[in-house]
Design a protein around this motif. Structure first.
Motif, mmCIF file in Angstrom:
data_model
loop_
_atom_site.group_PDB
_atom_site.id
_atom_site.type_symbol
_atom_site.label_atom_id
_atom_site.label_comp_id
_atom_site.label_asym_id
_atom_site.label_seq_id
_atom_site.Cartn_x
_atom_site.Cartn_y
_atom_site.Cartn_z
ATOM 1 N N ALA A 85 -8.214 6.222 -5.505
ATOM 2 C CA ALA A 85 -7.176 6.072 -4.543
ATOM 3 C C ALA A 85 -5.814 5.921 -3.661
ATOM 4 O O ALA A 85 -4.909 6.298 -3.450
ATOM 5 N N LYS A 86 -5.456 6.867 -5.013
ATOM 6 C CA LYS A 86 -4.835 7.892 -5.561
ATOM 7 C C LYS A 86 -4.579 9.373 -4.105
ATOM 8 O O LYS A 86 -3.476 9.208 -3.553
ATOM 9 N N GLY A 188 -8.212 -1.535 -6.602
ATOM 10 C CA GLY A 188 -7.488 -1.744 -6.736
ATOM 11 C C GLY A 188 -5.957 -1.755 -7.144
ATOM 12 O O GLY A 188 -5.058 -1.865 -6.379
ATOM 13 N N LEU A 189 -5.739 -1.578 -9.007
ATOM 14 C CA LEU A 189 -5.288 -1.170 -9.537
ATOM 15 C C LEU A 189 -4.419 0.233 -8.749
ATOM 16 O O LEU A 189 -3.192 0.481 -9.027
ATOM 17 N N GLY A 190 -5.510 1.276 -7.981
ATOM 18 C CA GLY A 190 -4.978 1.950 -7.802
ATOM 19 C C GLY A 190 -3.681 1.973 -6.382
ATOM 20 O O GLY A 190 -2.725 2.591 -6.248
ATOM 21 N N TYR A 191 -4.480 0.936 -5.439
ATOM 22 C CA TYR A 191 -3.722 0.221 -3.911
ATOM 23 C C TYR A 191 -2.444 -0.555 -4.625
ATOM 24 O O TYR A 191 -1.275 -0.780 -4.122
ATOM 25 N N VAL A 192 -2.628 -0.889 -5.649
ATOM 26 C CA VAL A 192 -1.573 -1.659 -5.734
ATOM 27 C C VAL A 192 -0.063 -0.800 -6.205
ATOM 28 O O VAL A 192 0.767 -1.196 -6.154
ATOM 29 N N THR A 193 -0.165 0.026 -6.685
ATOM 30 C CA THR A 193 0.690 0.718 -7.662
ATOM 31 C C THR A 193 1.307 1.557 -6.394
ATOM 32 O O THR A 193 2.719 1.989 -6.534
ATOM 33 N N GLU A 194 0.468 2.009 -5.856
ATOM 34 C CA GLU A 194 1.190 2.379 -4.415
ATOM 35 C C GLU A 194 1.464 1.414 -3.049
ATOM 36 O O GLU A 194 2.262 1.754 -2.088
#
Length: 245
Positions: A85-86, A188-194
């Motif tokens: 995701a990052k 999902g966590l990766g996209y949330v942080t972005e």
């Protein structure tokens, strides 16, 4: 309301074939409802965490899940999905659009090859270390693909479970739902942080897909195997074609 109803109908299909459905959700959100691709990717992966929880529980009740293999593949996929995701935020929107479509169509072709040509391998026994090595490898690869391209990699996971871990078709369908759960959480966590998750849209997607996925999983054991095979192959293919259009 239209989004909720659409996601409910999609959830029934996804629960039936054992898929998280991020690819199809992405296709519908971008093509039918006009959301940007990165927002669709992040929101669909976040939603998939809840959708697969409902579907996985239903498949567990139906005894379609091999828990040990699902946990080995899923936990390793969690970390690679977050990393993927990052990496996805570095890819241009138009390029990512076509990459996601290509991955969905390729997954359908791979599944077609396996289900229609290859022989059944469920009677093959593996050593304990083979299960761990193959399971972790499958998890790392599918998790990375899921995180980068916003899809749950369900056909690739099912293919890996069928070929490398020698599960039956119904076991691979159910176990894939368990594997997708940590994949979607990590991605999902990766996209949330972005900052690529639309929370109101996420709520609408969840209401529809969670309800539909629980109902759809009830039909996996009832349907003829040929119907299940066709559905598993056709779903990612149609989603990929929608994105290309």
């Amino acid at each position: 309301m239209i989004i909720i109803l659409t996601m409910f109908l999609l959830g029934i299909l996804l629960g039936f074939i054992g898929a998280g459905g991020a690819g199809f959700v992405i296709a519908l959100l971008t093509v039918a409802f006009g959301f940007p691709i990165h927002t669709a990717l992040g929101t669909s992966l976040a939603a998939m965490a809840f959708t697969t929880l409902s579907g996985a529980y239903s498949h567990y009740r139906e005894k379609n899940i091999v828990v040990k293999m699902g946990l080995i593949v899923g936990i390793s996929a969690f970390f690679s999905s977050f990393a993927g995701a990052k990496l996805a935020v570095l890819i241009r929107e138009d390029t990512l659009h076509y990459f996601t479509a290509a991955m969905l169509i390729l997954s359908a072709v791979c599944m077609l090859f396996k289900l229609m040509i290859s022989k059944d391998t469920t009677d093959i026994k593996m050593k304990k270390n083979q299960v761990w090595i193959r399971g972790i490898g499958l998890g790392l690869l599918t998790g990375l693909l899921a995180g980068m391209f916003g899809v749950g990699s369900a056909p690739f996971i099912q293919l890996g479970l069928l070929i490398f871990l020698h599960l039956s078709l119904r076991q691979s369908v159910g176990t894939t739902m368990l594997v997708i759960l940590p994949i979607s959480i990590g991605g999902g966590l990766g996209y949330v942080t972005e900052g690529f998750v639309d929370w109101m849209l996420l709520l609408k997607v969840l209401i529809g897909t969670m309800t539909g996925a629980y109902i759809g999983a009830k039909f996996t054991n009832l349907a003829p195997k040929i119907v299940l095979k066709i559905a598993v192959i056709a779903t990612p293919a149609v989603a990929g074609l929608l994105l290309l259009l």
